[in-house]
Scaffold this motif. Structure first.
Motif, short mmCIF file in Angstrom:
data_model
loop_
_atom_site.label_atom_id
_atom_site.label_comp_id
_atom_site.label_asym_id
_atom_site.label_seq_id
_atom_site.Cartn_x
_atom_site.Cartn_y
_atom_site.Cartn_z
N UNK A 1 21.43 -16.87 -12.65
CA UNK A 1 20.50 -17.99 -12.69
C UNK A 1 20.28 -18.58 -11.30
N UNK A 2 19.13 -19.17 -11.16
CA UNK A 2 18.77 -19.89 -9.94
C UNK A 2 19.09 -21.36 -10.18
N UNK A 3 19.95 -21.90 -9.36
CA UNK A 3 20.33 -23.30 -9.47
C UNK A 3 19.64 -24.13 -8.40
N UNK A 4 19.13 -25.27 -8.82
CA UNK A 4 18.60 -26.26 -7.88
C UNK A 4 19.55 -27.44 -7.95
N UNK A 5 19.97 -27.90 -6.79
CA UNK A 5 20.93 -28.98 -6.82
C UNK A 5 20.94 -29.82 -5.57
N UNK A 6 21.79 -30.84 -5.61
CA UNK A 6 21.94 -31.70 -4.46
C UNK A 6 23.41 -31.96 -4.19
N UNK A 7 23.69 -32.25 -2.93
CA UNK A 7 25.02 -32.51 -2.44
C UNK A 7 24.97 -33.84 -1.70
N UNK A 8 25.85 -34.76 -2.09
CA UNK A 8 25.92 -36.07 -1.44
C UNK A 8 27.24 -36.17 -0.70
N UNK B 1 25.71 -31.75 -7.86
CA UNK B 1 25.20 -31.44 -9.20
C UNK B 1 24.08 -30.44 -9.05
N UNK B 2 24.01 -29.53 -10.01
CA UNK B 2 22.98 -28.51 -9.99
C UNK B 2 22.62 -28.09 -11.39
N UNK B 3 21.37 -27.66 -11.54
CA UNK B 3 20.89 -27.21 -12.83
C UNK B 3 20.32 -25.81 -12.70
N UNK B 4 20.70 -24.97 -13.65
CA UNK B 4 20.20 -23.60 -13.69
C UNK B 4 19.33 -23.36 -14.91
N UNK B 5 18.66 -24.41 -15.37
CA UNK B 5 17.79 -24.28 -16.54
C UNK B 5 18.61 -23.89 -17.76
N UNK B 6 18.15 -22.85 -18.48
CA UNK B 6 18.82 -22.43 -19.71
C UNK B 6 20.24 -21.92 -19.45
N UNK B 7 20.53 -21.50 -18.20
CA UNK B 7 21.86 -20.99 -17.89
C UNK B 7 22.91 -22.08 -17.90
N UNK B 8 22.47 -23.32 -17.66
CA UNK B 8 23.43 -24.41 -17.71
C UNK B 8 23.40 -25.29 -16.48
N UNK B 9 24.49 -26.01 -16.28
CA UNK B 9 24.57 -26.95 -15.17
C UNK B 9 26.00 -26.96 -14.63
N UNK B 10 26.11 -27.49 -13.44
CA UNK B 10 27.43 -27.71 -12.83
C UNK B 10 27.37 -29.03 -12.09
N UNK B 11 28.46 -29.77 -12.15
CA UNK B 11 28.56 -30.99 -11.36
C UNK B 11 30.02 -31.23 -11.06
N UNK B 12 30.26 -31.95 -9.99
CA UNK B 12 31.64 -32.21 -9.63
C UNK B 12 31.77 -32.86 -8.28
N UNK B 13 32.99 -32.75 -7.76
CA UNK B 13 33.26 -33.34 -6.45
C UNK B 13 34.21 -32.44 -5.69
N UNK C 1 39.52 -29.00 -1.91
CA UNK C 1 39.85 -29.21 -3.31
C UNK C 1 38.53 -29.49 -4.03
N UNK C 2 38.36 -28.89 -5.17
CA UNK C 2 37.12 -29.05 -5.93
C UNK C 2 37.45 -29.23 -7.40
N UNK C 3 36.77 -30.19 -8.02
CA UNK C 3 36.82 -30.36 -9.46
C UNK C 3 35.38 -30.26 -9.95
N UNK C 4 35.15 -29.40 -10.93
CA UNK C 4 33.79 -29.21 -11.42
C UNK C 4 33.78 -29.11 -12.95
N UNK C 5 32.68 -29.54 -13.53
CA UNK C 5 32.46 -29.32 -14.96
C UNK C 5 31.19 -28.49 -15.09
N UNK C 6 31.22 -27.57 -16.05
CA UNK C 6 30.14 -26.62 -16.24
C UNK C 6 29.72 -26.65 -17.69
N UNK C 7 28.40 -26.61 -17.93
CA UNK C 7 27.91 -26.63 -19.31
C UNK C 7 26.81 -25.61 -19.52
#
Length: 158
Positions: free
Chosen positions: A57-64, A79-91, A108-114
């Motif tokens: 999937x192609x993800x579009x996202x932003x980093x702060x 946070x990033x979104x890959x459309x139907x493939x799902x999303x990822x966000x974290x720190x 160190x990275x913590x992420x949630x994926x859906x």
């Protein structure tokens, strides 16, 4: 999902810090990066093509960026979104330290994926994320004119 690691890059801290803040270097270092732009000193937008297991999937996202201490550390929220493939966000948190042979980069990275990605097994996601991180650091070190250096394992982890 958690992903933690260290990489020794054979370049001085100021060069590593500058590279981590240079979108041209990042564009060449991020596996699958198709587009990257700096919106402000603290915000970066990107489009990246990822393949994790059977999902591509192609993800579009932003980093702060936040808690920035030049040549030492920073924190990131993403946070990033890959459309139907799902999303990822974290720190994530990145720290640079002087080391023999260059700069030790710890993260160190913590992420949630859906979505569809969230249905893939945790081991496959973790292994894919680790490979993406390793590929990033190898490319990044090459962009800086150096290389990643294998870290010695201490006796307790052999």
């Amino acid at each position: 999902m958690e992903l933690n690691g260290e990489q020794l890059i054979s370049a001085p801290i100021p060069d590593v810090w500058k590279g981590l803040n240079d979108i041209d270097v990042l564009a060449k270092s991020i596996p699958g990066c198709e587009e990257i732009s700096r919106v402000s000193p603290e915000e970066i937008h990107a489009k990246v093509m990822f393949k994790i297991g059977p999902v591509r999937a192609r993800f579009a996202g932003k980093l702060l960026l936040s808690d920035i201490v030049p040549d030492q550390s920073c924190s990131m929220a993403f946070e990033g979104s890959g459309g139907a493939a799902g999303f990822a966000k974290g720190k994530s948190r990145v720290e640079l330290k002087q080391a023999e042979g260059g700069t030790l980069v710890s993260y160190t990275t913590e992420a949630s994926i859906g979505g569809k990605l969230g249905q893939i097994g945790g081991r496959l996601i973790s292994a894919s994320a680790k490979k993406i991180a390793d590929d990033f650091f190898q490319r990044f070190a090459k962009e800086l004119g150096g290389e990643t250096v294998a870290l010695e394992l201490d006796a307790s982890s052999k």
